[in-house]
Design a protein around this motif. Structure first.
Motif, PDB file in Angstrom:
ATOM      1  N   ILE A 222       2.590 -17.415   5.408  1.00 17.23           N
ATOM      2  CA  ILE A 222       3.883 -18.084   6.142  1.00 17.23           C
ATOM      3  C   ILE A 222       3.307 -18.431   7.651  1.00 17.23           C
ATOM      4  N   GLY A 223       2.248 -18.257   7.687  1.00 15.54           N
ATOM      5  CA  GLY A 223       1.515 -19.083   9.298  1.00 15.54           C
ATOM      6  C   GLY A 223       1.132 -18.159  10.381  1.00 15.54           C
ATOM      7  N   GLY A 224       1.700 -16.273   9.804  1.00 15.37           N
ATOM      8  CA  GLY A 224       0.790 -15.505  11.040  1.00 15.37           C
ATOM      9  C   GLY A 224      -0.149 -15.348  11.681  1.00 15.37           C
ATOM     10  N   SER A 225      -1.254 -15.576  11.186  1.00 12.13           N
ATOM     11  CA  SER A 225      -2.715 -15.665  11.941  1.00 12.13           C
ATOM     12  C   SER A 225      -2.966 -16.850  12.585  1.00 12.13           C
TER      13      SER A 225
ATOM     14  N   GLY B 158       7.687  -8.766   8.969  1.00 10.74           N
ATOM     15  CA  GLY B 158       7.738  -9.865  10.120  1.00 10.74           C
ATOM     16  C   GLY B 158       6.403 -11.120   8.814  1.00 10.74           C
ATOM     17  N   ASP B 159       6.317 -11.767   9.909  1.00 13.00           N
ATOM     18  CA  ASP B 159       5.718 -12.902   9.634  1.00 13.00           C
ATOM     19  C   ASP B 159       3.984 -13.239   9.276  1.00 13.00           C
ATOM     20  N   HIS B 160       3.707 -11.758   9.530  1.00 11.20           N
ATOM     21  CA  HIS B 160       1.797 -11.158   9.097  1.00 11.20           C
ATOM     22  C   HIS B 160       2.201 -10.495   7.486  1.00 11.20           C
ATOM     23  N   MET B 161       1.019 -11.259   6.842  1.00 12.64           N
ATOM     24  CA  MET B 161       0.930 -11.086   4.995  1.00 12.64           C
ATOM     25  C   MET B 161      -0.262 -10.112   4.600  1.00 12.64           C
ATOM     26  N   HIS B 162      -0.603  -9.255   6.264  1.00 13.39           N
ATOM     27  CA  HIS B 162      -1.284  -8.472   5.558  1.00 13.39           C
ATOM     28  C   HIS B 162      -1.369  -7.043   5.405  1.00 13.39           C
ATOM     29  N   HIS B 163      -2.328  -6.425   5.287  1.00 17.78           N
ATOM     30  CA  HIS B 163      -2.593  -4.377   6.325  1.00 17.78           C
ATOM     31  C   HIS B 163      -2.630  -4.815   7.668  1.00 17.78           C
ATOM     32  N   GLY B 164      -2.413  -3.501   8.530  1.00 18.47           N
ATOM     33  CA  GLY B 164      -1.594  -3.377   9.189  1.00 18.47           C
ATOM     34  C   GLY B 164      -3.433  -2.552   9.678  1.00 18.47           C
ATOM     35  N   PHE B 165      -4.037  -1.914  11.025  1.00 20.24           N
ATOM     36  CA  PHE B 165      -5.084  -1.599  11.386  1.00 20.24           C
ATOM     37  C   PHE B 165      -4.597  -0.774  11.848  1.00 20.24           C
ATOM     38  N   TYR B 166      -5.280   0.908  11.592  1.00 21.53           N
ATOM     39  CA  TYR B 166      -4.708   2.207  12.031  1.00 21.53           C
ATOM     40  C   TYR B 166      -5.784   3.289  12.537  1.00 21.53           C
ATOM     41  N   ASP B 167      -5.353   4.343  13.181  1.00 19.20           N
ATOM     42  CA  ASP B 167      -7.071   5.173  13.367  1.00 19.20           C
ATOM     43  C   ASP B 167      -7.363   6.152  12.480  1.00 19.20           C
ATOM     44  N   PRO B 168      -8.036   6.430  12.091  1.00 20.78           N
ATOM     45  CA  PRO B 168      -8.193   7.476  11.009  1.00 20.78           C
ATOM     46  C   PRO B 168      -7.167   8.484  10.702  1.00 20.78           C
ATOM     47  N   ASP B 169      -6.727   8.517   9.801  1.00 25.75           N
ATOM     48  CA  ASP B 169      -5.928   9.815  10.505  1.00 25.75           C
ATOM     49  C   ASP B 169      -4.473  10.470  11.122  1.00 25.75           C
ATOM     50  N   SER B 170      -4.559   8.980  10.976  1.00 28.33           N
ATOM     51  CA  SER B 170      -3.001   8.455  11.921  1.00 28.33           C
ATOM     52  C   SER B 170      -1.783   8.633  11.464  1.00 28.33           C
ATOM     53  N   SER B 171      -0.542   8.864  12.354  1.00 24.93           N
ATOM     54  CA  SER B 171       1.013   9.501  11.651  1.00 24.93           C
ATOM     55  C   SER B 171       1.806   8.632  11.828  1.00 24.93           C
TER      56      SER B 171
ATOM     57  N   THR C 269       7.904 -13.487  -3.414  1.00 26.76           N
ATOM     58  CA  THR C 269       8.251 -12.326  -2.170  1.00 26.76           C
ATOM     59  C   THR C 269       7.772 -12.715  -1.474  1.00 26.76           C
ATOM     60  N   SER C 270       7.851 -13.886  -0.794  1.00 27.15           N
ATOM     61  CA  SER C 270       7.646 -13.929   1.020  1.00 27.15           C
ATOM     62  C   SER C 270       8.744 -14.043   2.089  1.00 27.15           C
ATOM     63  N   GLY C 271       9.717 -14.352   0.442  1.00 24.90           N
ATOM     64  CA  GLY C 271      10.601 -14.647   1.224  1.00 24.90           C
ATOM     65  C   GLY C 271      11.340 -12.858   2.093  1.00 24.90           C
ATOM     66  N   LEU C 272      10.799 -11.502   0.671  1.00 22.52           N
ATOM     67  CA  LEU C 272      11.592 -11.116   1.171  1.00 22.52           C
ATOM     68  C   LEU C 272      10.458 -10.072   2.018  1.00 22.52           C
ATOM     69  N   TRP C 273       8.703 -10.399   1.752  1.00 19.25           N
ATOM     70  CA  TRP C 273       8.058  -9.280   3.216  1.00 19.25           C
ATOM     71  C   TRP C 273       8.424  -9.716   4.396  1.00 19.25           C
ATOM     72  N   GLU C 274       8.422 -11.180   4.327  1.00 14.87           N
ATOM     73  CA  GLU C 274       9.245 -11.565   5.724  1.00 14.87           C
ATOM     74  C   GLU C 274      10.424 -10.397   6.474  1.00 14.87           C
ATOM     75  N   ASP C 275      11.276 -10.737   5.540  1.00 12.71           N
ATOM     76  CA  ASP C 275      12.712  -9.935   6.365  1.00 12.71           C
ATOM     77  C   ASP C 275      12.021  -8.735   6.872  1.00 12.71           C
ATOM     78  N   ILE C 276      11.319  -7.524   5.724  1.00 17.49           N
ATOM     79  CA  ILE C 276      10.947  -5.997   5.701  1.00 17.49           C
ATOM     80  C   ILE C 276       9.665  -5.893   7.395  1.00 17.49           C
TER      81      ILE C 276
ATOM     82  N   SER D  14       1.737 -21.653  -2.114  1.00 21.64           N
ATOM     83  CA  SER D  14       2.709 -21.761  -2.751  1.00 21.64           C
ATOM     84  C   SER D  14       3.294 -22.751  -1.430  1.00 21.64           C
ATOM     85  N   PRO D  15       4.050 -24.167  -2.005  1.00 24.72           N
ATOM     86  CA  PRO D  15       5.330 -24.949  -1.637  1.00 24.72           C
ATOM     87  C   PRO D  15       5.828 -23.555  -0.656  1.00 24.72           C
ATOM     88  N   VAL D  16       6.363 -23.619  -1.113  1.00 25.28           N
ATOM     89  CA  VAL D  16       7.615 -22.167  -0.056  1.00 25.28           C
ATOM     90  C   VAL D  16       6.823 -21.916   1.417  1.00 25.28           C
TER      91      VAL D  16
END
Length: 348
Positions: free
Chosen positions: A137-140, A80-93, A71-78, A158-160
């Motif tokens: 895939i090393g984003g952090s 990018g290389d940070h495989m984790h949640h984003g931090f948003y302001d509450p109730d942001s759109s 699944t890592s390649g799919l995630w990166e394609d869509i 994951s070796p990949v």
């Protein structure tokens, strides 16, 4: 989200259950032993139990690796290389077309450092060596190495992922600072006290033994070093509660089967584990509101033409993962799933 510890298709039939408290933290991962005869001696039952847990844990490792290999390649394609949640302001759109999602992933890193007290220039200068436990895939790793001018080592099952992370580091001229290898977070190949910053961004949820996981993070942290754990948790239990409600357990069990997760724990459980090691400045927070836009955005992305094509090409594990995403949204909305950060400092 980032591979460290993850189980083959056969593991999806195992009854992973959520855990309620830490009467015995090492029992967070429970294996089915229904085949053990009631007439078996106590010693034999113990041997069978140990063997069953070992087999299940190995299956979990294998499954996590396979899941992220696929699944890592799919995630990166869509995303990018940070495989984790984003931090948003509450109730942001934040709309699908916004670049705000990738910016929110970077903000997650910065907010985690801020919460842990790594904010001023003096503190940043103290960080010379970093371990990224569950590096994806090393984003952090690349971000932290560039930010601090530090040496960063990432580990994944994951070796990949490890290969892709090293390739990206080379492409960004960071190979002199960043390296990645296949290793188990519960048995890290590093000497005691090596790292000034021990970083675990969304890998703790894959750990079958939370007690051993925390012990390893503490072991490899240098005196005075900081530990940051950002992870999926279940809600804290109320006074008098001994377990989650059956409907809550049912939601988490379904997620476990797809994402190769053992038993969940709460942020309170992590705090208790850290307290058992006499660590300093232990604190935690619930960032569930700050990550609320993430999973809806992932689903919207998957439903675009490019997302659907990439999803079908990636394989069945990716498809099952996509179909399980609404359960993550349901879990957050109903307060069963919590997005927690837990930090501390190792005494000098």
């Amino acid at each position: 989200m980032e591979a460290t510890l993850a189980a083959p298709s056969s593991l999806t039939s195992l009854p992973f259950r959520t855990n309620s408290s830490f009467g015995s933290p090492s029992l967070l991962f429970r294996s089915p032993l229904s085949s053990v005869s009631m007439t078996t001696t106590t010693t034999a039952r113990g041997n069978v139990a140990v063997a069953a847990v070992a087999t299940s844990t190995e299956a979990l490792r294998k499954g996590i690796a396979e899941f992220y290999n696929e699944t890592s390649g799919l995630w990166e394609d869509i995303w990018g290389d940070h495989m984790h949640h984003g931090f948003y302001d509450p109730d942001s759109s934040v709309q699908l077309s916004d670049s705000g999602h990738r910016e929110a992933q970077i903000r997650m890193i910065e907010e985690s450092l801020r919460f842990a007290g790594v904010t001023d220039e003096e503190e940043e200068k103290k960080i010379k060596k970093v371990v990224d436990v569950g590096c994806g895939i090393g984003g952090s790793s690349r971000y932290l190495a560039s930010k601090f001018g530090a040496e960063c080592i990432g580990i994944t099952l994951s070796p990949v992922q490890a290969k892709r992370a090293n390739d990206l580091a080379a492409a960004q001229s960071l190979s002199h600072r960043v390296s990645f290898q296949v290793a188990d977070a519960l048995d890290q190949p590093f000497e005691d006290g090596k790292f000034d910053l021990v970083w675990s961004m969304e890998s703790g949820e894959h750990m079958p033994d939370k007690d051993k996981f925390v012990k390893e993070l503490v072991r490899v942290a240098a005196p005075g070093g900081r530990i940051i754990i950002v992870t999926w948790c279940h809600r804290n239990l109320s006074a008098g509660e001994k377990a989650l409600q059956p409907w809550e357990q049912n939601i988490l069990d379904k997620i476990c089967k797809t994402f190769y997760l053992p038993a969940w724990c709460s942020t309170d459980d992590y705090v208790k584990l850290l307290q058992s090691h006499s660590l300093q400045d232990i604190k935690c927070a619930d960032w569930s509101e700050n990550v609320a836009p993430f999973w809806p955005a992932v689903i919207r992305t998957a439903l675009t033409w490019n997302g659907l094509v990439s999803l079908l090409r990636s394989g069945m594990k990716s498809i099952k993962g996509a179909l399980t995403m609404p359960l993550m949204i349901e879990g957050y909305k109903k307060g069963v799933i919590k997005f927690g950060i837990i930090t501390c400092q190792k005494p000098l």
